[in-house]
Design a protein around this motif. Structure first.
Motif, PDB file in Angstrom:
ATOM      1  N   GLU A   9      -4.592  -4.730  13.948  1.00 32.10           N
ATOM      2  CA  GLU A   9      -4.271  -5.702  12.903  1.00 32.10           C
ATOM      3  C   GLU A   9      -5.305  -5.644  11.777  1.00 32.10           C
ATOM      4  N   SER A  10      -6.554  -5.483  12.124  1.00 27.74           N
ATOM      5  CA  SER A  10      -7.619  -5.399  11.128  1.00 27.74           C
ATOM      6  C   SER A  10      -7.457  -4.140  10.274  1.00 27.74           C
ATOM      7  N   GLN A  11      -7.158  -3.026  10.914  1.00 20.86           N
ATOM      8  CA  GLN A  11      -6.962  -1.777  10.182  1.00 20.86           C
ATOM      9  C   GLN A  11      -5.741  -1.874   9.270  1.00 20.86           C
ATOM     10  N   TRP A  12      -4.678  -2.465   9.761  1.00 21.25           N
ATOM     11  CA  TRP A  12      -3.453  -2.623   8.974  1.00 21.25           C
ATOM     12  C   TRP A  12      -3.719  -3.511   7.763  1.00 21.25           C
ATOM     13  N   SER A  13      -4.455  -4.597   7.984  1.00 23.90           N
ATOM     14  CA  SER A  13      -4.796  -5.520   6.903  1.00 23.90           C
ATOM     15  C   SER A  13      -5.660  -4.821   5.859  1.00 23.90           C
ATOM     16  N   SER A  14      -6.619  -4.033   6.305  1.00 23.25           N
ATOM     17  CA  SER A  14      -7.488  -3.302   5.379  1.00 23.25           C
ATOM     18  C   SER A  14      -6.678  -2.290   4.579  1.00 23.25           C
ATOM     19  N   ALA A  15      -5.756  -1.610   5.229  1.00 26.12           N
ATOM     20  CA  ALA A  15      -4.927  -0.621   4.533  1.00 26.12           C
ATOM     21  C   ALA A  15      -4.060  -1.300   3.483  1.00 26.12           C
ATOM     22  N   ARG A  16      -3.494  -2.447   3.809  1.00 26.22           N
ATOM     23  CA  ARG A  16      -2.671  -3.182   2.835  1.00 26.22           C
ATOM     24  C   ARG A  16      -3.516  -3.647   1.652  1.00 26.22           C
ATOM     25  N   ARG A  17      -4.725  -4.112   1.933  1.00 23.38           N
ATOM     26  CA  ARG A  17      -5.615  -4.572   0.870  1.00 23.38           C
ATOM     27  C   ARG A  17      -5.965  -3.405  -0.054  1.00 23.38           C
ATOM     28  N   ARG A  18      -6.305  -2.238   0.532  1.00 23.48           N
ATOM     29  CA  ARG A  18      -6.615  -1.061  -0.283  1.00 23.48           C
ATOM     30  C   ARG A  18      -5.409  -0.642  -1.121  1.00 23.48           C
ATOM     31  N   GLU A  19      -4.233  -0.680  -0.514  1.00 20.14           N
ATOM     32  CA  GLU A  19      -3.011  -0.309  -1.233  1.00 20.14           C
ATOM     33  C   GLU A  19      -2.749  -1.274  -2.385  1.00 20.14           C
ATOM     34  N   ARG A  20      -2.927  -2.563  -2.145  1.00 20.02           N
ATOM     35  CA  ARG A  20      -2.713  -3.561  -3.185  1.00 20.02           C
ATOM     36  C   ARG A  20      -3.723  -3.377  -4.327  1.00 20.02           C
ATOM     37  N   LEU A  21      -4.982  -3.128  -3.991  1.00 18.68           N
ATOM     38  CA  LEU A  21      -6.000  -2.917  -5.019  1.00 18.68           C
ATOM     39  C   LEU A  21      -5.708  -1.665  -5.833  1.00 18.68           C
ATOM     40  N   ALA A  22      -5.259  -0.608  -5.170  1.00 22.56           N
ATOM     41  CA  ALA A  22      -4.919   0.625  -5.885  1.00 22.56           C
ATOM     42  C   ALA A  22      -3.756   0.384  -6.837  1.00 22.56           C
ATOM     43  N   THR A  23      -2.772  -0.372  -6.398  1.00 22.40           N
ATOM     44  CA  THR A  23      -1.620  -0.682  -7.248  1.00 22.40           C
ATOM     45  C   THR A  23      -2.051  -1.506  -8.450  1.00 22.40           C
ATOM     46  N   GLU A  24      -2.883  -2.519  -8.230  1.00 25.88           N
ATOM     47  CA  GLU A  24      -3.370  -3.354  -9.332  1.00 25.88           C
ATOM     48  C   GLU A  24      -4.176  -2.519 -10.322  1.00 25.88           C
ATOM     49  N   ARG A  25      -5.020  -1.627  -9.810  1.00 25.93           N
ATOM     50  CA  ARG A  25      -5.833  -0.773 -10.678  1.00 25.93           C
ATOM     51  C   ARG A  25      -4.933   0.129 -11.524  1.00 25.93           C
ATOM     52  N   GLN A  26      -3.901   0.687 -10.896  1.00 25.05           N
ATOM     53  CA  GLN A  26      -2.972   1.551 -11.620  1.00 25.05           C
ATOM     54  C   GLN A  26      -2.237   0.762 -12.712  1.00 25.05           C
ATOM     55  N   GLN A  27      -1.820  -0.457 -12.409  1.00 29.59           N
ATOM     56  CA  GLN A  27      -1.139  -1.290 -13.407  1.00 29.59           C
ATOM     57  C   GLN A  27      -2.063  -1.607 -14.579  1.00 29.59           C
ATOM     58  N   LEU A  28      -3.330  -1.915 -14.283  1.00 26.20           N
ATOM     59  CA  LEU A  28      -4.280  -2.218 -15.354  1.00 26.20           C
ATOM     60  C   LEU A  28      -4.521  -1.002 -16.245  1.00 26.20           C
ATOM     61  N   GLU A  29      -4.627   0.185 -15.628  1.00 24.27           N
ATOM     62  CA  GLU A  29      -4.827   1.399 -16.411  1.00 24.27           C
ATOM     63  C   GLU A  29      -3.625   1.664 -17.311  1.00 24.27           C
ATOM     64  N   GLN A  30      -2.426   1.438 -16.791  1.00 26.65           N
ATOM     65  CA  GLN A  30      -1.221   1.655 -17.595  1.00 26.65           C
ATOM     66  C   GLN A  30      -1.148   0.652 -18.744  1.00 26.65           C
TER      67      GLN A  30
END
Length: 60
Positions: A9-30
């Protein structure tokens, strides 16, 4: 078994958090890229208007 589930559960949560941060970063760059193009087009538009005014006054 409980410890293994908690680890998963901890690994899954961390992966989701990283994915969400990457998506937000990509949106900000665009958004920054689009804002840059809008600014450049606005500057170009102002330059064209100034050129038109100068040419009209010169040849009027």
């Amino acid at each position: 078994m409980k410890q293994s589930f908690n680890e998963w559960e901890s690994q899954w949560s961390s992966a989701r958090r990283r994915e969400r941060l990457a998506t937000e970063r990509q949106q900000l760059e665009q958004e920054k890229y689009v804002a840059g193009w809008r600014r450049n087009l606005a500057i170009l538009g102002v330059c064209v208007l100034v050129l038109i005014v100068v040419l009209v006054r010169r040849f009027a």
